[in-house]
Design a protein around this motif. Sequence first.
Motif, PDB file in Angstrom:
ATOM      1  N   UNK A 150      -0.303  -7.297  11.676  1.00 59.77           N
ATOM      2  CA  UNK A 150      -0.182  -5.833  11.574  1.00 59.77           C
ATOM      3  C   UNK A 150       0.740  -5.389  10.440  1.00 59.77           C
ATOM      4  N   UNK A 151       1.710  -6.203  10.082  1.00 60.97           N
ATOM      5  CA  UNK A 151       2.595  -5.850   8.964  1.00 60.97           C
ATOM      6  C   UNK A 151       1.811  -5.830   7.658  1.00 60.97           C
ATOM      7  N   UNK A 152       0.926  -6.796   7.470  1.00 61.61           N
ATOM      8  CA  UNK A 152       0.141  -6.828   6.234  1.00 61.61           C
ATOM      9  C   UNK A 152      -0.911  -5.722   6.207  1.00 61.61           C
ATOM     10  N   UNK A 153      -1.451  -5.359   7.364  1.00 57.27           N
ATOM     11  CA  UNK A 153      -2.371  -4.221   7.423  1.00 57.27           C
ATOM     12  C   UNK A 153      -1.635  -2.936   7.064  1.00 57.27           C
ATOM     13  N   UNK A 154      -0.433  -2.797   7.553  1.00 56.42           N
ATOM     14  CA  UNK A 154       0.378  -1.617   7.234  1.00 56.42           C
ATOM     15  C   UNK A 154       0.727  -1.585   5.744  1.00 56.42           C
ATOM     16  N   UNK A 155       1.054  -2.739   5.199  1.00 50.87           N
ATOM     17  CA  UNK A 155       1.376  -2.854   3.764  1.00 50.87           C
ATOM     18  C   UNK A 155       0.190  -2.421   2.907  1.00 50.87           C
ATOM     19  N   UNK A 156      -0.992  -2.893   3.272  1.00 51.24           N
ATOM     20  CA  UNK A 156      -2.183  -2.530   2.513  1.00 51.24           C
ATOM     21  C   UNK A 156      -2.452  -1.038   2.587  1.00 51.24           C
ATOM     22  N   UNK A 157      -2.214  -0.441   3.755  1.00 48.87           N
ATOM     23  CA  UNK A 157      -2.499   0.981   3.939  1.00 48.87           C
ATOM     24  C   UNK A 157      -1.429   1.867   3.311  1.00 48.87           C
ATOM     25  N   UNK A 158      -0.162   1.546   3.528  1.00 46.75           N
ATOM     26  CA  UNK A 158       0.923   2.425   3.091  1.00 46.75           C
ATOM     27  C   UNK A 158       1.310   2.211   1.629  1.00 46.75           C
ATOM     28  N   UNK A 159       1.270   0.973   1.176  1.00 42.37           N
ATOM     29  CA  UNK A 159       1.690   0.658  -0.194  1.00 42.37           C
ATOM     30  C   UNK A 159       0.493   0.515  -1.118  1.00 42.37           C
ATOM     31  N   UNK A 160      -0.561  -0.146  -0.642  1.00 43.54           N
ATOM     32  CA  UNK A 160      -1.754  -0.341  -1.458  1.00 43.54           C
ATOM     33  C   UNK A 160      -1.517  -1.125  -2.721  1.00 43.54           C
ATOM     34  N   UNK A 161      -0.911  -2.310  -2.656  1.00 42.38           N
ATOM     35  CA  UNK A 161      -0.582  -3.048  -3.889  1.00 42.38           C
ATOM     36  C   UNK A 161      -1.795  -3.406  -4.729  1.00 42.38           C
ATOM     37  N   UNK A 162      -2.950  -3.527  -4.111  1.00 42.17           N
ATOM     38  CA  UNK A 162      -4.153  -3.840  -4.887  1.00 42.17           C
ATOM     39  C   UNK A 162      -4.535  -2.723  -5.838  1.00 42.17           C
ATOM     40  N   UNK A 170       3.760  -7.271 -12.111  1.00 39.56           N
ATOM     41  CA  UNK A 170       3.463  -7.663 -10.731  1.00 39.56           C
ATOM     42  C   UNK A 170       2.108  -8.345 -10.632  1.00 39.56           C
ATOM     43  N   UNK A 171       2.083  -9.432  -9.869  1.00 41.72           N
ATOM     44  CA  UNK A 171       0.859 -10.167  -9.554  1.00 41.72           C
ATOM     45  C   UNK A 171       0.682 -10.080  -8.045  1.00 41.72           C
ATOM     46  N   UNK A 172      -0.474  -9.630  -7.609  1.00 44.31           N
ATOM     47  CA  UNK A 172      -0.728  -9.490  -6.165  1.00 44.31           C
ATOM     48  C   UNK A 172      -1.922 -10.332  -5.774  1.00 44.31           C
ATOM     49  N   UNK A 173      -1.716 -11.191  -4.787  1.00 38.63           N
ATOM     50  CA  UNK A 173      -2.785 -12.020  -4.237  1.00 38.63           C
ATOM     51  C   UNK A 173      -3.262 -11.378  -2.949  1.00 38.63           C
ATOM     52  N   UNK A 174      -4.552 -11.082  -2.883  1.00 35.95           N
ATOM     53  CA  UNK A 174      -5.086 -10.324  -1.753  1.00 35.95           C
ATOM     54  C   UNK A 174      -6.150 -11.133  -1.037  1.00 35.95           C
TER      55      UNK A 174
END
Length: 212
Positions: free
Chosen positions: A176-188, A153-157
């Motif tokens: 808000x979807x991307x804020x939720x993604x960062x908080x709930x999934x934390x791909x970084x 996986x490659x993640x661009x943040x």
Amino acid sequence: MKVRPITPELLVDEVAERLAGAGGGGWLRVAVDGPPAAEPGRLADALVDPLRVRGRPAVRVDAADFLRPASLRYEYGRTSPDAYYTSWLDEAGLRREVLDPAGPGGSGRILPSLWNAETDRATRADYRTLPPGGVLLVSGSLLLGGALPFDLTVHLVLSPGALVRRTPASARWTLPAFARYAEEVGPSMFADVVVRMDDPRHPAMVDPESVG
């Protein structure tokens, strides 16, 4: 976290080198994930030729060609960030037609696109067969929530401020979807390659040992 500034050209070269050496010579399923403002498709496209030169022919798939029909995407309105987060991508279709066939024991026969969101009709695309040692590059947003089987996986943040600045006003309802993604999934925190893209002219690689 520690970051290492890098030129766009060297970024492509380093990521291609990482991908070329992965997968043990078999097929490799790669997510290039990031918000539209980070242009994950642009990076995925740029990797195709360097991978070919390294003996790893690449096939590009855009997750935007695997959206669900409009009647399902817009069930709660056209600008619902929660629906965008949970309901827009046809994960079952992407897995069935692309990721599973490219996985262990798969046939290698993939469908490069399934649904045209503009016409709201099936694309009727022809199936393609992954070549031996091929790399499947799947670009898109919100791909790393855990349901899709990727090998690398490659993640661009982007920072929150950069994400706002680089997202067109007409699409800021998605933020808000991307804020939720960062908080709930934390791909970084877990992606194999993490790249800061606040300024696409000056990307920066994140040191994986500094994350966490």
